[in-house]
Design a protein around this motif. Sequence first.
Motif, PDB file in Angstrom:
ATOM      1  N   TYR A 199       0.865  -1.171   0.000  1.00 24.29           N
ATOM      2  CA  TYR A 199       0.000   0.000   0.000  1.00 24.29           C
ATOM      3  C   TYR A 199       0.902   1.221   0.000  1.00 24.29           C
ATOM      4  O   TYR A 199       1.581   1.504   0.988  1.00 24.29           O
ATOM      5  N   VAL A 200       0.930   1.922  -1.124  1.00 24.06           N
ATOM      6  CA  VAL A 200       1.896   3.000  -1.314  1.00 24.06           C
ATOM      7  C   VAL A 200       1.178   4.311  -1.622  1.00 24.06           C
ATOM      8  O   VAL A 200       0.011   4.318  -2.034  1.00 24.06           O
ATOM      9  N   THR A 201       1.908   5.406  -1.422  1.00 23.03           N
ATOM     10  CA  THR A 201       1.373   6.730  -1.731  1.00 23.03           C
ATOM     11  C   THR A 201       1.895   7.177  -3.088  1.00 23.03           C
ATOM     12  O   THR A 201       3.097   7.383  -3.263  1.00 23.03           O
ATOM     13  N   LEU A 202       0.997   7.272  -4.033  1.00 24.34           N
ATOM     14  CA  LEU A 202       1.314   7.788  -5.360  1.00 24.34           C
ATOM     15  C   LEU A 202       0.634   9.152  -5.507  1.00 24.34           C
ATOM     16  O   LEU A 202       0.143   9.704  -4.529  1.00 24.34           O
ATOM     17  N   ASP A 324       8.409   4.461  -2.271  1.00 23.73           N
ATOM     18  CA  ASP A 324       7.371   5.312  -1.710  1.00 23.73           C
ATOM     19  C   ASP A 324       8.031   6.394  -0.856  1.00 23.73           C
ATOM     20  O   ASP A 324       8.667   6.103   0.155  1.00 23.73           O
ATOM     21  N   PRO A 325       7.902   7.682  -1.228  1.00 24.78           N
ATOM     22  CA  PRO A 325       8.592   8.734  -0.473  1.00 24.78           C
ATOM     23  C   PRO A 325       8.001   8.995   0.905  1.00 24.78           C
ATOM     24  O   PRO A 325       8.573   9.759   1.687  1.00 24.78           O
ATOM     25  N   TYR A 326       6.869   8.341   1.220  1.00 21.89           N
ATOM     26  CA  TYR A 326       6.266   8.526   2.530  1.00 21.89           C
ATOM     27  C   TYR A 326       6.534   7.331   3.455  1.00 21.89           C
ATOM     28  O   TYR A 326       6.010   7.283   4.571  1.00 21.89           O
ATOM     29  N   THR A 327       7.332   6.375   2.989  1.00 25.00           N
ATOM     30  CA  THR A 327       7.865   5.309   3.859  1.00 25.00           C
ATOM     31  C   THR A 327       9.346   5.130   3.520  1.00 25.00           C
ATOM     32  O   THR A 327       9.764   4.044   3.119  1.00 25.00           O
ATOM     33  N   PRO A 328      10.158   6.169   3.655  1.00 24.22           N
ATOM     34  CA  PRO A 328      11.570   6.075   3.239  1.00 24.22           C
ATOM     35  C   PRO A 328      12.359   5.113   4.119  1.00 24.22           C
ATOM     36  O   PRO A 328      12.319   5.188   5.347  1.00 24.22           O
ATOM     37  N   GLY A 329      13.033   4.170   3.469  1.00 24.76           N
ATOM     38  CA  GLY A 329      13.903   3.258   4.205  1.00 24.76           C
ATOM     39  C   GLY A 329      13.231   2.037   4.773  1.00 24.76           C
ATOM     40  O   GLY A 329      13.890   1.141   5.275  1.00 24.76           O
ATOM     41  N   PHE A 330      11.895   1.966   4.714  1.00 24.17           N
ATOM     42  CA  PHE A 330      11.212   0.775   5.224  1.00 24.17           C
ATOM     43  C   PHE A 330      10.056   0.433   4.298  1.00 24.17           C
ATOM     44  O   PHE A 330       9.542   1.288   3.571  1.00 24.17           O
ATOM     45  N   PRO A 331       9.595  -0.817   4.302  1.00 29.56           N
ATOM     46  CA  PRO A 331       8.598  -1.268   3.321  1.00 29.56           C
ATOM     47  C   PRO A 331       7.187  -0.855   3.707  1.00 29.56           C
ATOM     48  O   PRO A 331       6.891  -0.626   4.879  1.00 29.56           O
ATOM     49  N   SER A 332       6.327  -0.791   2.721  1.00 28.51           N
ATOM     50  CA  SER A 332       4.923  -0.438   2.970  1.00 28.51           C
ATOM     51  C   SER A 332       4.053  -1.666   2.774  1.00 28.51           C
ATOM     52  O   SER A 332       3.232  -1.732   1.866  1.00 28.51           O
ATOM     53  N   PRO A 339       5.346   5.998  12.190  1.00 30.07           N
ATOM     54  CA  PRO A 339       5.173   7.427  12.462  1.00 30.07           C
ATOM     55  C   PRO A 339       5.206   8.207  11.156  1.00 30.07           C
ATOM     56  O   PRO A 339       5.817   7.773  10.189  1.00 30.07           O
ATOM     57  N   PRO A 340       4.538   9.345  11.095  1.00 28.83           N
ATOM     58  CA  PRO A 340       4.558  10.140   9.861  1.00 28.83           C
ATOM     59  C   PRO A 340       5.984  10.387   9.406  1.00 28.83           C
ATOM     60  O   PRO A 340       6.845  10.772  10.207  1.00 28.83           O
ATOM     61  N   SER A 341       6.231  10.138   8.148  1.00 23.03           N
ATOM     62  CA  SER A 341       7.583  10.267   7.627  1.00 23.03           C
ATOM     63  C   SER A 341       7.519  10.828   6.225  1.00 23.03           C
ATOM     64  O   SER A 341       6.502  10.698   5.525  1.00 23.03           O
ATOM     65  N   ARG A 342       8.634  11.402   5.800  1.00 19.46           N
ATOM     66  CA  ARG A 342       8.667  12.050   4.490  1.00 19.46           C
ATOM     67  C   ARG A 342      10.105  12.016   3.993  1.00 19.46           C
ATOM     68  O   ARG A 342      11.039  12.388   4.715  1.00 19.46           O
ATOM     69  N   SER A 343      10.299  11.581   2.763  1.00 19.22           N
ATOM     70  CA  SER A 343      11.636  11.521   2.188  1.00 19.22           C
ATOM     71  C   SER A 343      12.214  12.926   2.009  1.00 19.22           C
ATOM     72  O   SER A 343      11.512  13.860   1.593  1.00 19.22           O
TER      73      SER A 343
END
Length: 778
Positions: A199-202, A324-332, A339-343
């Motif tokens: 489930y990714v943010t596009l 996915d730039p809203y789960t940088p470094g870990f899988p979705s 926690p809210p994250s942003r690349s």
Amino acid sequence: MKMESARSAVTNFFGRVPLTYTRFSLTPQTDGDGSQVEMKLADDEECGDQTLGDHLVQHRQRNNGCKSWCFKILGAVLLFLIGFLIGYLVYRGHETCLSTSAAIGSEVKIDSNDVDNDVEGEDDFQVESKMDKPSILYWSDLKPILDRKVDNILFETKIENLSETTREAGSANEETVAKVMHDEFTKMSLDKVWNDEHYVTLQDPGRTNKITVWKTDGSVDEIFTPTSYVAYSPEGSVNAGLVYSHYGRTEDFDALRVKKISPDGKLVLVRSGLIPISEKVKNAEHANAAGVLIYPDPADFTFPDDEDKDIDSPFGHAHFGSGDPYTPGFPSFNHTQFPPSRSSGLPEIPVQSLSSWDGKKLLRKLYNPGCPVGWNSCVLGEQYKNITLEVHNINAEKKIYNIFGVINGFDEPDRYVVVGAQRDSLGAGVAKAVVGSSVLLEVARVLSDMIKIEGYKPRRSIVFASWSAGDFGSVGATEWLEGYLTTLHLKAISYINLDAVVQGSGSFQMSASPLMYNMVQKIMNEVADPIATDKLLYEQFSQANSRDCIPCFSMDDAAYPFLAYSGIPSVSFSFRKDQKPYAYLGTSKDTFNTFKKLVNVDRMCRTAVKFAALIVLRLTHDHILPFDYTRYGEELRKSITALNTQWMAITTMNLNLKWINSALGDFRRAANSLKRSTLESDLENMPFVRSLNDRAMKVEYSMLSPYVSPKETPFRHILYGVGNHTVSALMKHLLVLRDSPSLFNESVFKNQLALFTWSLQGAANALAGEIWEINNEF
């Protein structure tokens, strides 16, 4: 002595007067109807009360000569038969050893990557199976089988059928195409077919994005409404002047400063090409630009011969990274809550693409103060000071699928080669996604047939991957890498990227890890040029590239995260006309009708299948992985030599390059030692061969700096990554010292140098093997 003793014993048995005699006694049986023969041996035996008579002794003496000769003849025959059997068995055992040695010798030659020197007479050592196929297929066997199978593939219908629907990532149509890929893998009866979902943010376009050009009196001069958008652009509106900055490279913004033209607070108009859109946006942000407009110049692309030279606004993404730039470094996976994250690679300024026609209109509105050196367009700006850019992109969470099929290896099923292609695209996406997906399916089909029908037994497994959301920055592939980051570098031998492999009938382009340079160059010498069929791919490639130079990966190449994020050796390739990309990639015109006007579809796709399949076969056929560790030593030497050119600047800080040169020396010695061990290894000693291969697989991974976070700095590769840990960052810092000493930070540079040195030393230690064989002299 043993032979003499045996000969004496036989002589005594057959050639002398017997030391015992035989007595036959006929004794009536109690049942009255039979007799038995009793045979006794004695030296001086009595019969009842009577001793053996003299007449028997005399009779024995008369017949002794005749019996002696009979026994001698019988013994000679027996000795001859025994000797013949012993000799025959020894000869057969010796012949088998020689045959086995010949077969192993053949493998040694192959595994040292000398594909031009197959063992003579190797066909003499072929063991027929129940299917009347050889149980050992040599490299020289595999190539003709592959050619025969690939030459029968007809691609046009396959590609046309697969391109009948649009395939935007996360849409119902794209999910339908995913099911088609899953079904095709299943029909091949691969060992396992599965999918994973994320489930990714596009991003989707909201209201129509537009660019408005205002006249000086405040009235509207012109409005542009692009047909596409740039994903991950922030929503917003910017009103500013316009400045032209060529391709948006760092050197292009430097050229503007020389001309005393500032992009600060301006909209920047740049051409597409040479570097990714995301890098253009990052450079514009660093120059304090307010927004970016990107247009394709027809001069940078190749077209079908009968098409006009206008290019629709291309789709792209502005995320300076992958996944996915809203789960940088870990899988979705499965709505995993983080926690809210942003690349940090997401832009802060709006971005929009234009058609080539609209871009040229804007160019004509700009003021021309003179052309910087190297630019082929001299319009810079700014005449129209009021241009408004409106972007209305919206984030959208979507479910995507990656589809996998695997062929299990026979010796090392837990080591595998990954072959992949993106499945999604804006619109039909024939050249960008459909061709790559079709080539992926045919590579899987051909290799599966070679195993099931021809008897090929790959030592290692082969994983075929159909990725989703590739258009948004290799999202599907990167999320998979992030999900298995701790184990993939131990299991994945290599990644072969098939995205957009055919963009024209012409030049062969390729990027690869230095570990694979030698192997892919040899494979190029085994594949015919699809255009000039009397030549080989390597001849064409070497004309366009230096013999020792294979271009580095671009960040928008799907192979890049495998190399720079996960430390997996990778290769990516494509065919292009005049070394230019296909004009319609990422546009609504990337259809089958336009594509088939560009190329000979069957011929170009068959060549792509052959090249990719030969890489897979080489990586799964050889005992020893065909990696060239010494080439990495050469690449590192080039980088450190560049640092040495700034020697005088370093000495002002009481620093020298002694330790970094020492680490480089350790790496090169470890590489040479491993190469010697490989050439001298016993290929039947499987645990030892596996240990050598494990060391080889650590080389690329050891190039990832252990001193930076994969979340904050995902591309940790010290040569090809992005960040302060790289050798290029060291060089840039030294150039600051040369050009602007007041901006130089000595403590930061010393830290960079120390961590780079220890990263390199760690790579040398990983290559060296066991810890007791390592001798760090720091």
